[in-house]
Design a protein around this motif. Structure first.
Motif, short mmCIF file in Angstrom:
data_model
loop_
_atom_site.label_atom_id
_atom_site.label_comp_id
_atom_site.label_asym_id
_atom_site.label_seq_id
_atom_site.Cartn_x
_atom_site.Cartn_y
_atom_site.Cartn_z
N LEU A 1 -17.29 -34.76 10.30
CA LEU A 1 -18.67 -34.27 10.30
C LEU A 1 -18.82 -33.01 9.46
O LEU A 1 -17.89 -32.22 9.31
CB LEU A 1 -19.09 -33.95 11.74
CG LEU A 1 -18.96 -35.10 12.74
CD1 LEU A 1 -19.18 -34.59 14.15
CD2 LEU A 1 -19.97 -36.20 12.42
N LEU A 2 -20.02 -32.82 8.97
CA LEU A 2 -20.38 -31.58 8.28
C LEU A 2 -21.39 -30.81 9.12
O LEU A 2 -22.27 -31.40 9.74
CB LEU A 2 -21.00 -31.89 6.91
CG LEU A 2 -20.11 -32.60 5.88
CD1 LEU A 2 -20.90 -32.86 4.60
CD2 LEU A 2 -18.87 -31.77 5.59
N GLY A 3 -21.26 -29.50 9.13
CA GLY A 3 -22.26 -28.65 9.80
C GLY A 3 -22.03 -28.43 11.27
O GLY A 3 -22.88 -27.85 11.95
N GLU B 1 -27.21 -38.29 12.00
CA GLU B 1 -28.37 -37.59 11.43
C GLU B 1 -29.45 -37.36 12.48
O GLU B 1 -30.16 -36.36 12.46
CB GLU B 1 -28.91 -38.38 10.23
CG GLU B 1 -27.97 -38.24 9.03
CD GLU B 1 -28.34 -39.13 7.85
OE1 GLU B 1 -29.37 -39.83 7.94
OE2 GLU B 1 -27.58 -39.13 6.87
N GLY C 1 -28.86 -34.33 14.10
CA GLY C 1 -29.11 -33.17 13.26
C GLY C 1 -27.97 -32.80 12.34
O GLY C 1 -27.96 -31.71 11.76
N TYR C 2 -26.98 -33.68 12.16
CA TYR C 2 -25.80 -33.34 11.37
C TYR C 2 -25.56 -34.38 10.29
O TYR C 2 -26.39 -35.26 10.07
CB TYR C 2 -24.60 -33.15 12.31
CG TYR C 2 -24.94 -32.08 13.31
CD1 TYR C 2 -24.84 -30.76 12.96
CD2 TYR C 2 -25.50 -32.42 14.54
CE1 TYR C 2 -25.25 -29.76 13.84
CE2 TYR C 2 -25.92 -31.44 15.43
CZ TYR C 2 -25.79 -30.11 15.07
OH TYR C 2 -26.23 -29.13 15.92
N ARG C 3 -24.43 -34.29 9.62
CA ARG C 3 -24.17 -35.20 8.51
C ARG C 3 -22.75 -35.74 8.58
O ARG C 3 -21.82 -35.02 8.93
CB ARG C 3 -24.40 -34.48 7.18
CG ARG C 3 -24.25 -35.40 5.98
CD ARG C 3 -24.85 -34.79 4.75
NE ARG C 3 -26.29 -34.65 4.86
CZ ARG C 3 -27.04 -33.96 3.99
NH1 ARG C 3 -26.48 -33.36 2.98
NH2 ARG C 3 -28.34 -33.89 4.16
N ARG D 1 -31.90 -27.86 5.69
CA ARG D 1 -30.61 -27.58 6.32
C ARG D 1 -29.51 -27.84 5.30
O ARG D 1 -29.50 -28.86 4.64
CB ARG D 1 -30.42 -28.45 7.57
CG ARG D 1 -29.04 -28.32 8.21
CD ARG D 1 -28.96 -29.01 9.55
NE ARG D 1 -29.70 -28.25 10.55
CZ ARG D 1 -30.09 -28.73 11.73
NH1 ARG D 1 -29.82 -29.97 12.05
NH2 ARG D 1 -30.75 -27.98 12.60
N PHE E 1 -25.43 -28.31 4.86
CA PHE E 1 -24.24 -28.64 5.64
C PHE E 1 -22.99 -28.36 4.82
O PHE E 1 -22.94 -28.66 3.64
CB PHE E 1 -24.21 -30.14 5.97
CG PHE E 1 -25.37 -30.63 6.76
CD1 PHE E 1 -25.33 -30.61 8.14
CD2 PHE E 1 -26.49 -31.14 6.13
CE1 PHE E 1 -26.39 -31.09 8.88
CE2 PHE E 1 -27.55 -31.62 6.86
CZ PHE E 1 -27.51 -31.60 8.24
#
Lengths: 147, 212
Positions: A67-69, A121, A124-126, B78, B80
């Protein structure tokens, strides 16, 4: 007086947790990694918590999402809640140290790569990469790029 | 004594802060914010990961009014990274004012809007927020605040995460326009708690957030 009490209490709490965290990295006792967590170029394997181990024994497919973020417990809460609602998912765990989401599916059920990406997503993430099966269990040098 | 009572009241009202003002899709968040100026309760729902809709009740202790009304927060952008996340949010809201202590604002409407931006790794934190408020019988007001933070250790999932932070705020209408507030942030699972003290006004900062 009140201010002094707050400051003293807060500083002592912070320092005690800092010492605890630095000296005991058996981190958290309830999960562990197998294989090469910190090895450069190697993606982390599935994080083994009790629910994940139980779901694996039941024959579920292991999946690890890089995951990113993901930097805090709110991130972990969002992902755990989002994936925990899915009937296909038997167990889910977000590991902040390895920045991975470990999933084990229910037997004979799965989520597609695109569905996992969509759910990440929604939280809220990538998604950076996704591994299944043996690659998820042992970690992999060449994770499939999700982007 | 009055300050202690205010601090206890704030703790009793308790719930959360500007850490992630938009949640995951379908998530509810409860927030209490108390700083040297005001105490606010805020509940919001996130229908999609770029928007939260909520209700905010705010007691401005310096200007003696209470504002009740809806607030919308939008995730503008946002960024990342493997080890960081950065966000820019916009927010807007409005509501009805209730005057306190002979404040004639009773019943008049007010609008507010602003931006909030943050950048965070597991060790470092920086944020900025600015808000303007325009209310009928209440003078328009503006504030901005910046915060820097440092985590003395990296906690993993479910651990107690601790941050040492300092916030500087600028409120041009106040007798002390620039305030400095050192604070501690504690994070564990779905809960966030912050406690600090304004060195400028000798007032507590108490923030609490719970993410359902």
């Amino acid at each position: 007086m009140f201010r002094t009490l707050i400051i003293c209490f807060s500083l002592s709490l912070a320092s005690s947790y800092a010492v605890q965290a630095e000296t005991s990295h058996d981190h958290h006792g309830d999960h562990h990694h197998e294989g090469t967590e910190d090895a450069p170029g190697i993606s982390a394997p599935l994080t083994k918590t009790e629910p994940i181990a139980t779901a694996l024994k039941a024959g579920g497919e292991p999946v690890v999402a890089d995951l990113l973020g993901v930097v805090c417990d709110f991130c972990a809460t969002a992902l755990n809640k989002t994936f925990g609602k899915r009937e296909e998912v038997a167990a889910a765990y977000v590991d902040l140290d390895t920045k991975t989401l470990s999933l084990v599916m229910k037997p004979d059920m799965t989520l597609s790569d695109s569905e996992i990406e969509r759910l990440v997503e929604k939280a809220g993430y990538r998604l950076a990469a996704l591994r299944r099966g043996e690659d998820a269990l042992k970690g992999a040098a060449n994770a499939s790029d999700a982007s | 004594m009055a300050r202690i009572a205010a601090a206890i009241l704030a703790l009793c009202l308790a719930t959360a802060v500007h850490a992630r003002p938009v949640s995951y899709e379908g998530g509810w968040t409860l927030i209490e914010e108390t700083d040297r100026q005001s105490t606010a309760l805020w509940v919001h729902y996130t229908p999609n990961p770029k928007l939260s809709l909520g209700w905010r009740s705010e007691w401005d202790r310096k200007q003696d009014f209470v504002l009740n009304g809806p607030q919308a927060t939008f995730l503008v952008k946002r960024w990342f990274g493997e080890n960081y996340q950065a966000n820019v949010y916009g927010f807007a809201g409005g509501g009805l004012l209730s005057g306190l202590e002979d404040n004639p604002a009773d019943g008049s409407g007010a609008l507010f809007g602003g931006i909030f931006a943050d950048w965070e790794t597991r060790r470092l934190f920086a944020s900025y927020r600015a808000r303007g408020l325009e209310g009928g019988k209440v003078d328009s007001s503006f504030m901005q605040a910046a915060r820097l933070g440092f985590a003395p250790y990296e906690g993993d999932t479910g651990d107690l995460h601790t941050w040492l932070m300092v916030e500087a705020d600028h409120r041009p209408d106040n007798s002390d326009p620039v305030g400095v507030t050192p604070l501690l942030r504690f994070f564990k699972g779905p809960m966030l708690f912050e406690a600090g003290w304004s060195l400028t006004d000798d007032e507590p900062l108490v923030n609490f957030t719970y993410r359902f």
